[in-house]
Design an enzyme around this catalytic site. Structure first.
Site, PDB file in Angstrom:
ATOM      1  N   ASN A  45      -1.022  -0.532  -4.572  1.00 37.16           N
ATOM      2  CA  ASN A  45      -0.521  -1.550  -3.432  1.00 37.16           C
ATOM      3  C   ASN A  45      -0.437  -0.935  -2.223  1.00 37.16           C
ATOM      4  O   ASN A  45       0.125  -1.167  -1.225  1.00 37.16           O
ATOM      5  CB  ASN A  45       0.512  -2.127  -3.860  1.00 37.16           C
ATOM      6  CG  ASN A  45       0.328  -2.899  -5.216  1.00 37.16           C
ATOM      7  OD1 ASN A  45       0.967  -2.510  -6.256  1.00 37.16           O
ATOM      8  ND2 ASN A  45      -0.570  -3.890  -5.312  1.00 37.16           N
ATOM      9  N   VAL A  87       0.938  -0.841   3.359  1.00 38.05           N
ATOM     10  CA  VAL A  87       1.597  -1.434   2.097  1.00 38.05           C
ATOM     11  C   VAL A  87       1.313  -2.697   1.791  1.00 38.05           C
ATOM     12  O   VAL A  87       1.349  -3.741   2.742  1.00 38.05           O
ATOM     13  CB  VAL A  87       3.130  -1.029   2.201  1.00 38.05           C
ATOM     14  CG1 VAL A  87       3.946  -1.502   0.912  1.00 38.05           C
ATOM     15  CG2 VAL A  87       3.273   0.323   2.405  1.00 38.05           C
ATOM     16  N   CYS A  88       0.782  -3.236   0.652  1.00 35.43           N
ATOM     17  CA  CYS A  88       0.706  -4.618   0.385  1.00 35.43           C
ATOM     18  C   CYS A  88       2.018  -4.945  -0.566  1.00 35.43           C
ATOM     19  O   CYS A  88       2.151  -4.487  -1.681  1.00 35.43           O
ATOM     20  CB  CYS A  88      -0.419  -4.809  -0.519  1.00 35.43           C
ATOM     21  SG  CYS A  88      -0.931  -6.423  -0.942  1.00 35.43           S
ATOM     22  N   LEU A  89       2.954  -5.577   0.165  1.00 40.64           N
ATOM     23  CA  LEU A  89       4.050  -5.932  -0.600  1.00 40.64           C
ATOM     24  C   LEU A  89       4.490  -7.300  -0.102  1.00 40.64           C
ATOM     25  O   LEU A  89       5.082  -7.340   1.287  1.00 40.64           O
ATOM     26  CB  LEU A  89       5.096  -4.872  -0.062  1.00 40.64           C
ATOM     27  CG  LEU A  89       6.590  -4.913  -0.859  1.00 40.64           C
ATOM     28  CD1 LEU A  89       6.603  -4.725  -2.244  1.00 40.64           C
ATOM     29  CD2 LEU A  89       7.556  -4.062  -0.347  1.00 40.64           C
ATOM     30  N   ASP A 129      -3.568  -7.129  -7.146  1.00 40.81           N
ATOM     31  CA  ASP A 129      -3.786  -7.218  -5.789  1.00 40.81           C
ATOM     32  C   ASP A 129      -3.625  -5.774  -5.087  1.00 40.81           C
ATOM     33  O   ASP A 129      -2.814  -5.532  -4.201  1.00 40.81           O
ATOM     34  CB  ASP A 129      -2.569  -8.046  -5.556  1.00 40.81           C
ATOM     35  CG  ASP A 129      -2.581  -8.502  -3.976  1.00 40.81           C
ATOM     36  OD1 ASP A 129      -3.665  -8.615  -3.392  1.00 40.81           O
ATOM     37  OD2 ASP A 129      -1.405  -8.949  -3.334  1.00 40.81           O
TER      38      ASP A 129
END
Length: 183
Positions: free
Chosen positions: A76, A84-86, A118
């Site tokens: 992620n 960052v994918c958060l 994801d």
């Protein structure tokens, strides 16, 4: 209710008093680096990452932008840009959260519980789903190569202020790469 600038200042002070090394950028309170240690119960244990934080003018009503400066191997986190994918940062942010939440809850949770369904790093996600042991070994190799305490000392060239930080703001790859993987 306090003003966004006062809240920014208070949150930054709380973060500094929480035993985090914080380094200001450009003498302001809106951009800074925070040295972040990998959680002890994860393959990221022993790694130290420099996280670049930008607080928007309307913080805490809009989430901070965060990005890893030195490389990390994680499904992620985009390996090249550090974005960052958060969800809690990019989509479900609340003014009730503060910077201490980001560094003591959200980032540790991200490293402890990656979401390979994801991904921003498709290779890391695929390896994690295919071979968890090999994935954790790669994480440890990256920690040894790119996330030693001394890797957080040298700040990148300040002329790279346009580097990507969070998924919402990404539109192209970052030209400046911190270290090159030859794995």
């Amino acid at each position: 209710m306090s003003s966004p600038s006062k809240r920014r200042e208070m949150d930054l002070m709380k973060l500094m008093m929480s035993d985090y090394k914080v380094e200001m950028i450009n003498d302001g309170m809106q951009e800074f680096y925070v040295d972040f240690h990998g959680p002890s119960e994860s393959p990221y244990h022993g790694g130290v990452w420099r996280i670049r934080v930008e607080l928007p003018d309307v913080y805490p009503y809009k989430s901070p932008s965060i990005g890893f400066v030195n490389k990390i191997y994680h499904p992620n986190v985009d390996e090249m840009s550090g974005s960052v994918c958060l969800d809690v940062i990019n989509q479900t942010w609340s003014p009730m959260f503060d910077l201490v939440n980001v560094f003591e809850v959200f980032l540790p949770q991200l490293l402890l519980y990656p979401n390979p369904s994801d991904p921003l790093n498709g290779e890391a996600a695929a390896l994690m789903m295919r071979d968890r042991v090999a994935y954790e070994q790669r994480v440890k190799e990256y920690c040894e190569r790119y996330a030693k305490p001394e890797d957080t000392v040298a700040a990148p060239d300040e002329s790279s202020d346009d580097e990507e930080l969070s998924e919402d703001e990404s539109d192209s790859g970052d030209e400046q790469v911190v270290g090159q993987a030859d794995l």
